[in-house]
Design a protein around this motif. Structure first.
Motif, PDB file in Angstrom:
ATOM      1  N   LEU A 107      16.607  63.959 -32.261  1.00 38.03           N
ATOM      2  CA  LEU A 107      16.518  65.176 -33.073  1.00 38.03           C
ATOM      3  C   LEU A 107      15.652  64.983 -34.309  1.00 38.03           C
ATOM      4  O   LEU A 107      14.950  65.897 -34.740  1.00 38.03           O
ATOM      5  CB  LEU A 107      17.916  65.639 -33.502  1.00 38.03           C
ATOM      6  CG  LEU A 107      18.835  66.117 -32.383  1.00 38.03           C
ATOM      7  CD1 LEU A 107      20.196  66.505 -32.939  1.00 38.03           C
ATOM      8  CD2 LEU A 107      18.217  67.293 -31.642  1.00 38.03           C
ATOM      9  N   MET A 108      15.695  63.790 -34.893  1.00 28.78           N
ATOM     10  CA  MET A 108      14.983  63.577 -36.146  1.00 28.78           C
ATOM     11  C   MET A 108      13.539  63.107 -35.937  1.00 28.78           C
ATOM     12  O   MET A 108      12.713  63.246 -36.830  1.00 28.78           O
ATOM     13  CB  MET A 108      15.701  62.535 -37.015  1.00 28.78           C
ATOM     14  CG  MET A 108      17.138  62.869 -37.345  1.00 28.78           C
ATOM     15  SD  MET A 108      17.331  64.448 -38.195  1.00 28.78           S
ATOM     16  CE  MET A 108      19.102  64.681 -38.003  1.00 28.78           C
TER      17      MET A 108
ATOM     18  N   ARG B 230      11.640  63.334 -32.695  1.00 25.17           N
ATOM     19  CA  ARG B 230      10.968  63.892 -31.518  1.00 25.17           C
ATOM     20  C   ARG B 230      10.838  62.889 -30.371  1.00 25.17           C
ATOM     21  O   ARG B 230      10.227  63.204 -29.348  1.00 25.17           O
ATOM     22  CB  ARG B 230       9.561  64.452 -31.838  1.00 25.17           C
ATOM     23  CG  ARG B 230       9.511  65.500 -32.909  1.00 25.17           C
ATOM     24  CD  ARG B 230       8.120  66.148 -32.984  1.00 25.17           C
ATOM     25  NE  ARG B 230       7.729  66.726 -31.709  1.00 25.17           N
ATOM     26  CZ  ARG B 230       8.137  67.900 -31.256  1.00 25.17           C
ATOM     27  NH1 ARG B 230       8.956  68.627 -31.983  1.00 25.17           N
ATOM     28  NH2 ARG B 230       7.734  68.336 -30.094  1.00 25.17           N
TER      29      ARG B 230
ATOM     30  N   MET C 117      11.182  64.106 -26.579  1.00 25.97           N
ATOM     31  CA  MET C 117      11.082  65.565 -26.478  1.00 25.97           C
ATOM     32  C   MET C 117       9.838  66.017 -25.717  1.00 25.97           C
ATOM     33  O   MET C 117       9.573  67.203 -25.617  1.00 25.97           O
ATOM     34  CB  MET C 117      11.061  66.199 -27.870  1.00 25.97           C
ATOM     35  CG  MET C 117      12.406  66.246 -28.554  1.00 25.97           C
ATOM     36  SD  MET C 117      12.361  67.415 -29.917  1.00 25.97           S
ATOM     37  CE  MET C 117      13.943  67.080 -30.695  1.00 25.97           C
TER      38      MET C 117
END
Lengths: 617, 408
Positions: A557-558, A560, A563
């Motif tokens: 989440l922090m 990438r 992703m």
């Protein structure tokens, strides 16, 4: 875990399949992939990355990593390792950097040339489509999937066997096409494959079995009704059409089944190393896939590194095909191998296979160095040399042991990552296996925690082809039994014995080929961890030092990481490992589960997604 | 719109390494914030900056709930004049003043929003809305069809009207959450992840701290910023705060730089946001991101915490995106994720002290606007905690409304 030897090549018999790469003719053979043809032509990269404009080429070699994206006939984002070389196709490099980061601009940019064609297409496609209903769906046509599908079909139930490969066989039985367009070729020297393939062909002719090749399953969902218990949504693996033709709707948009047997196999596990993003670095399984399917040698002067017995067949096959394999670097220590001898004696086939590879290495005078790793890869930009170092007991490079070795290609493999996302999406329970892989939990009948969902092969625990065959057949028998048929109890017990023996062997192998604990010691601040999103190690460190990220999900989440295109398939294990380390613990099930949860398992076009709302069963 | 929350807010906040994340449960705190999402993080930051000793507890890791399940929008455009718009504007002002120096930490981008209509009725409703909004400090530019194409060249020709909202912005919401917590820790706050609140310490009616699965923390005040879990947390204090989950899916495409330049959404989005139907409602919300992928929403469903994907729902999102941007027809979707909006029936957040349980504050129920209303909410909570007049009128958000029977 091991591999059949590549079939003899017969390229001369095939007519050329020449395509244009950036306007220059590149010779290809029918059935050969664009990536293989480019590699043979000495072309190492055909894409630049979005952020750093780094060149990239083939890496995983089997459609998992999306690093080899290329433009074919104007259509972007085609996986060169899967797209077949077709005569006169226009293949061009894919350049992203110049078009990035102008989204906040209010100055008009070029209108996409295909806008009107796509709009017209959008009007055409709103037609309900029919899906295929079968008793049993099998995903994956490697040993497990073939055995499962044949077993079910021979007892008279309808089966759909879905696989993203152009031909049967999966990774283990990957082979070249013998005739243009042939989907069912024989591997001349592989008797088990030929027997299974003949049985399968008989079922195809009888109409009980449908083999959907070159087909990706992009989603799996479960229904509550027995008649629509599982819905698998499909799309063609490659779309070689022109850009004005959006991806053609697949012949079959979905398969609906009463029972589902997942046999999706796995792919190479990777540990990042400085420079591993360079063209010329390839996954060990990718190098082997290029050889087995296309008779393409990934490099001329190669080093094979990582851990596990799989490095042996890769190195020997590369050498047999003409590569100068300068050495094999095995990170683990033979001291830990002694433990698996009892299990090896229970599976004499494995022992003989291992001795065979060792002999082949010795005959070719390829040094096999243990407790050794490639800790840096240099190039300009393609690989030119590597640094090899001895590792201490914890896997730390030993100061002063570094040597530079000139190579033009590097094959890396650190065990395997089982493909489990379809099962996870359906809610199947998972467990952490001995080799730190997340696998689907199955019982002694290959049943998962989800009723009517069976899993066989690497997805239940990496264990090789013999285990996969037995598990596939057993899963097939169990699926049949659950649908009300009687099956042979003695055959089942026989299969269960084989499976138990091979699981023990696999456990012994994984325990003796651990990931070196201190592998992050060889990372530098700018080592790319996530290849897709180009996240450097420093960004992960920063998120740990300043934002307190202590698990894989929060690192993702922090930073990438995970992703991008491959959805964490390549970097997931590594960044989970880094997250766990910073929290002073081992990789956990929840770390790996956060990566394996993929609603959409392969990229799917918006048009196909939109249509999937109109399916009729 | 003045504010006195902190006596001397530093113009530039320190960037020292984080020290506050801990496994150790503090025994006491001035304020315990329950929930390390973006709302809890903002409450913690403004409270810590005002000099309070803050502890933040969360079931999981920061931003692991709704804060990471959305798009990261800060919107004024999707709100009718009223208390919610006031809070959105106050938050926006806070982002541009109090938090202006930190904008880069969470990739703040004033990309602007474009609301479009494809029918004459929709166009009329849009014009009338923008007229009302302009009277309430919202910048709204009505665009002629020719201008529309200039702002968004790939927009469908079926679009007949559009209004551009330059104030609309976007952040990377997980970074905003984590960085606000880090900054709070610079002011002495403590973040305690993987800790579940199991009850409250009471002294008579008064809430005097939290009980967790790892022990108690006594505190002068507890702030319920538990998002979709706010109802559960309130229940532990014996009070009803009816926050329910409302599921939404988002599709993420392969990088398509430049194809979609702003946040673009259909005017029916407003009607859907305001609706309370239980069946699925979808309306197109499409935006490009700095890293290239396009985000496609939005859907609203009341299905509890069902985490399974619904192909029919994401199929509708895909169709709506193609209708608005035909150029995306062949674009590939990389992944899909979901989030649960913390939703109150009257579509207003719950912010302020709970008279039914003195010592307990709520900061929850922001539905799909939590990222955009976090800064304002955190600032209002801090003002309220230290007894200052709040920067805007918060009466409409008061938990009182559940006592008075306004909400069942």
């Amino acid at each position: 875990m091991t591999s059949a030897s590549p079939p003899p090549s017969s390229p001369a018999a095939n007519p050329p399949s020449t395509f244009l790469f950036e306007g220059t003719p590149v010779p290809g053979r029918p059935g050969q992939s664009v990536a293989a043809a480019l590699t043979e032509a000495g072309i190492r990269s055909w894409r630049t990355t979005r952020f750093n404009s780094e060149p990239r080429g083939v890496f995983c070699g089997i459609g998992v990593c999306f690093d080899c994206l290329v433009q074919i006939n104007g259509r972007e984002n085609q996986r060169a390792c899967l797209a077949p070389a077709t005569p006169n196709a226009r293949v061009t490099c894919q350049v992203f950097s110049s078009r990035i980061r102008d989204t906040s601009s209010r100055i008009p940019g070029p209108v996409h040339p295909d806008a009107s064609a796509r709009a017209a297409y959008a009007d055409r496609v709103r037609v309900p489509m029919l899906s295929r209903r079968v008793k049993v769906a099998v995903v994956g046509a490697g040993p497990a999937g073939i055995a499962a599908a044949v077993t079910v079909a021979e007892l008279g139930l309808t089966v759909a066997l879905i696989d993203n490969g152009a031909r049967l066989g999966g990774q283990y039985w990957r082979h070249a096409p013998t005739e243009p367009g042939s989907h069912h070729a024989e591997i001349s020297d592989d008797k088990p494959f030929n027997r299974w393939q003949q049985r399968l062909s008989a079922q195809v002719r009888a109409g009980t079995l449908t083999h959907l090749s070159s087909t990706d399953v992009w989603s799996s969902s479960g229904g509550d009704e027995p008649a629509s218990r599982f819905t698998l949504r499909l799309q063609p693996t490659t779309s070689p059409g022109a850009s004005t033709e959006p991806d053609a709707a697949p012949p079959l948009p979905a398969v609906v089944a009463d029972s589902l047997i997942l046999c999706p196999g796995g792919y190479d596990r990777q540990l990042p190393v400085p420079g591993w993003h360079r063209p010329g670095v390839i996954a060990a399984g990718g190098a082997q896939a290029l050889l087995k399917e296309h008779q393409t040698v990934a490099g001329q002067r190669m080093i094979v590194a990582g851990t596990g017995p799989f490095l042996l067949p890769v190195a020997t096959a590369l050498a047999a095909a003409g590569a100068d394999v300068v050495e094999v670097c095995e990170a683990s220590s033979p001291r830990s191998w002694g433990r698996y001898f009892p299990a090896a004696l229970m599976t004499p086939g494995k022992l003989a296979e291992g001795l065979g590879y060792a002999t082949a290495l010795a005959r070719r005078r390829i040094p096999y160095r243990v407790r050794t790793a490639v800790i840096e890869i240099r190039g300009n930009p393609d690989v030119t040399s590597v640094t090899v170092a001895r590792l201490d007991r914890d896997g730390r490079p030993v100061a002063g042991s570094e040597r530079d070795v000139d190579v033009d290609a590097v094959a890396l493999g650190w065990g395997f990552v089982p493909s489990i996302d379809l099962g996870v999406t359906l809610g199947a329970a998972t467990r952490l296996d001995d080799d730190q892989s997340l696998v689907i939990s199955v019982d002694a009948h290959q049943r998962s925690s989800v009723p009517y969902l069976y899993v066989a092969g690497e997805a239940t625990g990496v264990g090789g082809a013999v285990k996969a065959l037995a598990e596939g057949e057993l899963a097939g028998l169990s699926a049949i039994e659950s649908l009300g048929r009687r099956i042979s109890g003695s055959r089942r017990r026989q299969l269960q014995r084989t499976i138990r023996r091979h699981r023990r062997f696999a456990t012994a192998i994984s325990r003796s080929h651990r990931i070196p604990t201190e592998w992050p010691e060889w990372l530098t601040a700018d080592t790319v961890i996530c290849r897709c999103e180009e996240v450097p190690y420093s960004t992960i460190q920063q998120s740990q030092d300043t934002l307190g990220t202590t698990d894989a999900k929060s690192v993702k989440l922090m930073t990438r990481c995970g992703m991008g295109w491959c959805q964490g398939r390549i970097c997931g294990f590594a960044y989970s490992n880094l997250a766990a380390r910073s929290a002073g613990r081992d990789v956990s099930e929840s770390d790996l589960l956060s990566i394996a949860k993929r609603f959409i398992t392969v990229p799917v076009t918006l048009s196909l997604l939109a249509e999937s709302g109109h399916h009729q069963h | 719109m003045t504010d006195n929350s902190s006596a001397a807010p530093p113009t530039r906040l320190p960037h020292a390494p984080l020290k506050g994340h801990t496994d150790q449960l503090p025994r006491t705190a001035d304020v315990v914030v329950i929930g390390a999402g973006v709302i809890g993080a903002a409450c913690a930051f403004f409270s810590a900056r005002a000099g309070l000793k803050v502890g933040v507890v969360d079931l999981g890791e920061p931003a692991s709930g709704t804060s990471s399940g959305g798009e990261g929008n800060l919107l004024v455009s999707d709100k009718e004049p009223g208390p919610e718009l006031q809070l959105a504007l106050y938050s926006m002002q806070t982002m541009h003043t109090e938090l202006a120096d930190q904008a880069a930490l969470w990739e703040f981008e004033a990309k602007g929003g474009l609301m479009v209509a494809s029918t004459p009725d929709g166009a009329e409703a849009l014009t009338s809305l923008s007229h009302r909004q302009r009277a309430n400090q919202v910048h709204a530019e009505n665009l002629r069809p020719a201008d529309l194409r200039e702002v968004e060249p790939n927009l469908s020709t079926t679009v007949v009207a559009g209004v551009f909202y330059p104030q609309d912005a976007q952040v990377q919401p997980m970074l905003m959450t984590a960085q606000l917590l880090r900054l709070a820790c610079d002011f002495g706050a403590t973040v305690i992840p993987h800790t579940m609140v199991t009850g409250f310490l009471r002294s008579g009616d008064r809430v005097t701290g939290v009980l967790t699965n790892r022990g108690p923390i006594s505190a002068n005040a507890c702030v319920n910023a538990a998002g979709t879990g706010a109802g559960r947390v309130a229940g532990l204090a014996g009070v009803r705060v009816p926050v329910e989950p409302r599921r939404g899916f988002i599709l993420v495409t392969e990088p398509q730089p430049g194809l979609v330049r702003h946040k673009v959404y259909g005017s029916d989005y407003l009607a859907n946001v305001a609706s309370s139907v239980e069946t699925v409602a979808t309306s197109p919300v499409i935006e490009g991101t700095p890293s290239g992928p396009i985000l496609i929403g939005s859907s609203r469903e009341r299905v509890g915490f069902d985490r399974r994907m619904s192909v029919p729902v994401i199929a509708r999102l895909a169709q709506a995106a193609i209708d608005l941007f035909p150029v995306l027809t062949g674009a590939k979707v990389w992944r899909s994720y979901l989030g649960f909006r913390p939703y109150c029936e009257d579509h207003l957040p719950v912010i302020g002290p709970d008279p039914r349980a003195p010592g307990l504050w709520h900061a929850a129920g922001h539905e799909g606007s939590g990222i955009g209303m976090a800064a304002g909410t955190g600032r209002l909570i801090a003002q309220s905690l230290i007894g200052l007049r709040t920067g805007i009128d918060v009466a409409a958000f008061s938990p009182d409304r559940f006592t008075k029977g306004v909400i069942r």
